[in-house]
Design an enzyme around this catalytic site. Sequence first.
Site, PDB file in Angstrom:
ATOM      1  N   ALA A  32       0.878  -1.177   0.000  1.00  0.00           N
ATOM      2  CA  ALA A  32       0.000   0.000   0.000  1.00  0.00           C
ATOM      3  C   ALA A  32       0.918   1.232   0.000  1.00  0.00           C
ATOM      4  O   ALA A  32       0.858   2.096   0.881  1.00  0.00           O
ATOM      5  CB  ALA A  32      -0.969   0.004   1.176  1.00  0.00           C
ATOM      6  N   LEU A  33       1.771   1.243  -0.992  1.00  0.00           N
ATOM      7  CA  LEU A  33       2.906   2.173  -1.006  1.00  0.00           C
ATOM      8  C   LEU A  33       2.476   3.622  -1.201  1.00  0.00           C
ATOM      9  O   LEU A  33       1.529   3.913  -1.924  1.00  0.00           O
ATOM     10  CB  LEU A  33       3.887   1.778  -2.114  1.00  0.00           C
ATOM     11  CG  LEU A  33       4.462   0.359  -1.995  1.00  0.00           C
ATOM     12  CD1 LEU A  33       5.409   0.081  -3.173  1.00  0.00           C
ATOM     13  CD2 LEU A  33       5.201   0.162  -0.678  1.00  0.00           C
ATOM     14  N   HIS A  37       7.363   5.572   1.341  1.00  0.00           N
ATOM     15  CA  HIS A  37       8.059   4.327   0.971  1.00  0.00           C
ATOM     16  C   HIS A  37       9.014   4.586  -0.203  1.00  0.00           C
ATOM     17  O   HIS A  37      10.149   4.119  -0.209  1.00  0.00           O
ATOM     18  CB  HIS A  37       7.055   3.264   0.513  1.00  0.00           C
ATOM     19  CG  HIS A  37       6.135   2.754   1.579  1.00  0.00           C
ATOM     20  ND1 HIS A  37       4.773   2.914   1.517  1.00  0.00           N
ATOM     21  CD2 HIS A  37       6.375   2.076   2.727  1.00  0.00           C
ATOM     22  CE1 HIS A  37       4.210   2.345   2.561  1.00  0.00           C
ATOM     23  NE2 HIS A  37       5.156   1.831   3.335  1.00  0.00           N
ATOM     24  N   GLN A  61       2.850  -9.767  13.191  1.00  0.00           N
ATOM     25  CA  GLN A  61       3.050  -8.511  13.927  1.00  0.00           C
ATOM     26  C   GLN A  61       1.742  -7.797  14.249  1.00  0.00           C
ATOM     27  O   GLN A  61       1.742  -6.732  14.850  1.00  0.00           O
ATOM     28  CB  GLN A  61       3.998  -7.582  13.177  1.00  0.00           C
ATOM     29  CG  GLN A  61       3.412  -6.915  11.950  1.00  0.00           C
ATOM     30  CD  GLN A  61       4.469  -6.111  11.220  1.00  0.00           C
ATOM     31  OE1 GLN A  61       5.415  -6.669  10.665  1.00  0.00           O
ATOM     32  NE2 GLN A  61       4.333  -4.797  11.218  1.00  0.00           N
ATOM     33  N   LYS A 151       9.270   7.519  10.894  1.00  0.00           N
ATOM     34  CA  LYS A 151       7.840   7.462  11.218  1.00  0.00           C
ATOM     35  C   LYS A 151       7.580   6.376  12.278  1.00  0.00           C
ATOM     36  O   LYS A 151       6.746   6.527  13.149  1.00  0.00           O
ATOM     37  CB  LYS A 151       7.081   7.169   9.922  1.00  0.00           C
ATOM     38  CG  LYS A 151       5.707   6.572  10.048  1.00  0.00           C
ATOM     39  CD  LYS A 151       4.692   7.627  10.322  1.00  0.00           C
ATOM     40  CE  LYS A 151       3.260   7.168  10.241  1.00  0.00           C
ATOM     41  NZ  LYS A 151       2.964   5.858  10.732  1.00  0.00           N
ATOM     42  N   GLN A 155      10.229   1.220  16.171  1.00  0.00           N
ATOM     43  CA  GLN A 155      10.563   0.070  15.324  1.00  0.00           C
ATOM     44  C   GLN A 155      12.010   0.162  14.842  1.00  0.00           C
ATOM     45  O   GLN A 155      12.708  -0.858  14.740  1.00  0.00           O
ATOM     46  CB  GLN A 155       9.595   0.007  14.144  1.00  0.00           C
ATOM     47  CG  GLN A 155       9.923  -1.063  13.135  1.00  0.00           C
ATOM     48  CD  GLN A 155       8.819  -1.230  12.115  1.00  0.00           C
ATOM     49  OE1 GLN A 155       7.851  -1.924  12.363  1.00  0.00           O
ATOM     50  NE2 GLN A 155       8.953  -0.593  10.964  1.00  0.00           N
ATOM     51  N   SER A 189       1.004   7.409   5.559  1.00  0.00           N
ATOM     52  CA  SER A 189       0.893   6.068   6.121  1.00  0.00           C
ATOM     53  C   SER A 189      -0.091   5.275   5.271  1.00  0.00           C
ATOM     54  O   SER A 189      -1.078   5.846   4.772  1.00  0.00           O
ATOM     55  CB  SER A 189       0.379   6.151   7.561  1.00  0.00           C
ATOM     56  OG  SER A 189      -0.088   4.889   7.979  1.00  0.00           O
ATOM     57  N   SER A 190       0.162   3.982   5.141  1.00  0.00           N
ATOM     58  CA  SER A 190      -0.773   3.132   4.388  1.00  0.00           C
ATOM     59  C   SER A 190      -2.149   3.182   5.031  1.00  0.00           C
ATOM     60  O   SER A 190      -3.173   3.082   4.361  1.00  0.00           O
ATOM     61  CB  SER A 190      -0.269   1.694   4.381  1.00  0.00           C
ATOM     62  OG  SER A 190       1.041   1.656   3.890  1.00  0.00           O
ATOM     63  N   ARG A 191      -2.168   3.349   6.339  1.00  0.00           N
ATOM     64  CA  ARG A 191      -3.454   3.354   7.053  1.00  0.00           C
ATOM     65  C   ARG A 191      -4.289   4.603   6.738  1.00  0.00           C
ATOM     66  O   ARG A 191      -5.497   4.584   6.954  1.00  0.00           O
ATOM     67  CB  ARG A 191      -3.212   3.272   8.562  1.00  0.00           C
ATOM     68  CG  ARG A 191      -2.767   1.900   9.010  1.00  0.00           C
ATOM     69  CD  ARG A 191      -2.801   1.795  10.522  1.00  0.00           C
ATOM     70  NE  ARG A 191      -2.755   0.413  10.960  1.00  0.00           N
ATOM     71  CZ  ARG A 191      -1.654  -0.287  11.153  1.00  0.00           C
ATOM     72  NH1 ARG A 191      -0.489   0.280  10.960  1.00  0.00           N
ATOM     73  NH2 ARG A 191      -1.710  -1.544  11.535  1.00  0.00           N
TER      74      ARG A 191
HETATM   75  P1  AMP Z   1       5.257  -0.133   6.351  1.00  0.00           P
HETATM   76  O1  AMP Z   1       4.885  -0.552   4.970  1.00  0.00           O
HETATM   77  O2  AMP Z   1       4.255   0.767   6.986  1.00  0.00           O
HETATM   78  O3  AMP Z   1       5.671  -1.297   7.204  1.00  0.00           O
HETATM   79  O4  AMP Z   1       6.541   0.783   6.204  1.00  0.00           O
HETATM   80  C1  AMP Z   1       7.697   0.350   5.535  1.00  0.00           C
HETATM   81  C2  AMP Z   1       8.802   1.323   5.809  1.00  0.00           C
HETATM   82  O5  AMP Z   1       8.428   2.627   5.348  1.00  0.00           O
HETATM   83  C3  AMP Z   1       9.106   1.466   7.315  1.00  0.00           C
HETATM   84  O6  AMP Z   1      10.513   1.555   7.505  1.00  0.00           O
HETATM   85  C4  AMP Z   1       8.411   2.748   7.652  1.00  0.00           C
HETATM   86  O7  AMP Z   1       8.959   3.406   8.779  1.00  0.00           O
HETATM   87  C5  AMP Z   1       8.617   3.564   6.389  1.00  0.00           C
HETATM   88  N1  AMP Z   1       7.620   4.632   6.309  1.00  0.00           N
HETATM   89  C6  AMP Z   1       6.302   4.551   6.584  1.00  0.00           C
HETATM   90  N2  AMP Z   1       5.707   5.748   6.473  1.00  0.00           N
HETATM   91  C7  AMP Z   1       6.696   6.628   6.122  1.00  0.00           C
HETATM   92  C8  AMP Z   1       6.714   8.044   5.864  1.00  0.00           C
HETATM   93  N3  AMP Z   1       5.631   8.784   5.956  1.00  0.00           N
HETATM   94  N4  AMP Z   1       7.903   8.611   5.534  1.00  0.00           N
HETATM   95  C9  AMP Z   1       9.038   7.857   5.445  1.00  0.00           C
HETATM   96  N5  AMP Z   1       9.066   6.532   5.675  1.00  0.00           N
HETATM   97  C10 AMP Z   1       7.916   5.922   6.017  1.00  0.00           C
END
Ligand code: AMP
Length: 285
Positions: A32-33, A37, A61, A151, A155, A189-191
């Site tokens: 859900a890029l 990302h 998780q 973000k 983690q 955020s994907s959410r």
């Molecule tokens: P996720 O798909 O949410 O697990 O995120 C994958 C990676 O993208 C993780 O290292 C996140 O911290 C990073 N990420 C998520 N949201 C952002 C953002 N808004 N800006 C930069 N990196 C992000």
Amino acid sequence: MILFKKSNNLHKWLENQREKGKSIGFVPTMGALHKGHLSLIHLTKQSADIVVCSIFVNPTQFNDKKDFEKYPITIEKDIIALSGTEIDVLFLPSVDEIYSPGSNHSEIYELGFIETVLEGSSRPGHFQGVCKVVRRLLSIVMPDIVYLGQKDYQQCMVIKKLVELMGLSGQIKIGIAPTLREKNGLAMSSRNMRLTEEEREKASIIHNTLNFIKGELRPGDLKLVKKRAMEKLQEAGFKVEYVDVANANSLQHVDNWNGSEKLVALVAAFLGNVRLIDNLVLTDN
Ligand code: AMP
């Protein structure tokens, strides 16, 4: 962009690249890029010859089954978005590829204090699940550098600890990318896909609140500023899990600031049934 679904094939292909002297950079994601990302991919390409990005929604998780079921999956769109980047390899494993059926996946990671606070206490088992998947992904990709987003502040600390526990601190560098935000300040955020237009506007209050804490920060007691930050969010309709100010290196909660300790403010709050997290480093040192 080459697409791999099988770990063995990816591992062998990367081994071959390493023999040719190529360095490997890795960006693990759950898909859900969004532009956040993609910024990680761009940063990784600055430090590695080959950029591998994985998309895997990791079941272990999610402490909340409903959250897992509702997690957005947009593979076709993701592939289109990735094709405009500097990515070399997309890894799209199945659950069985990561968690081989019949094997025991109940290993425990000794994460210590960082697992007991904030996301660790709000989402029991979450970081153990993160470690399970990241350990497996790192063993397959064996990258020289992994890029993570600030973000997910806690983690990043957990994955640093994991790399240490794996005895790979000397081999795998960890790059931390700044948080990309919408124009209104909402952290991408994907959410966010699950928010309505109106909620997306309202969700910017999280970033405003973090900035409010930064603006009000003075040496001494921090309880009042935290209380006011909590009230701001609650008044706007958020169900707040935590608003906290912590030592930026240890995540130890700070109630009384000595004026020199490096601090980070962190928030987790629900808007409707969507759980959002964000953070802001408060000090420059
Ligand atoms: P996720 O798909 O949410 O697990 O995120 C994958 C990676 O993208 C993780 O290292 C996140 O911290 C990073 N990420 C998520 N949201 C952002 C953002 N808004 N800006 C930069 N990196 C992000």
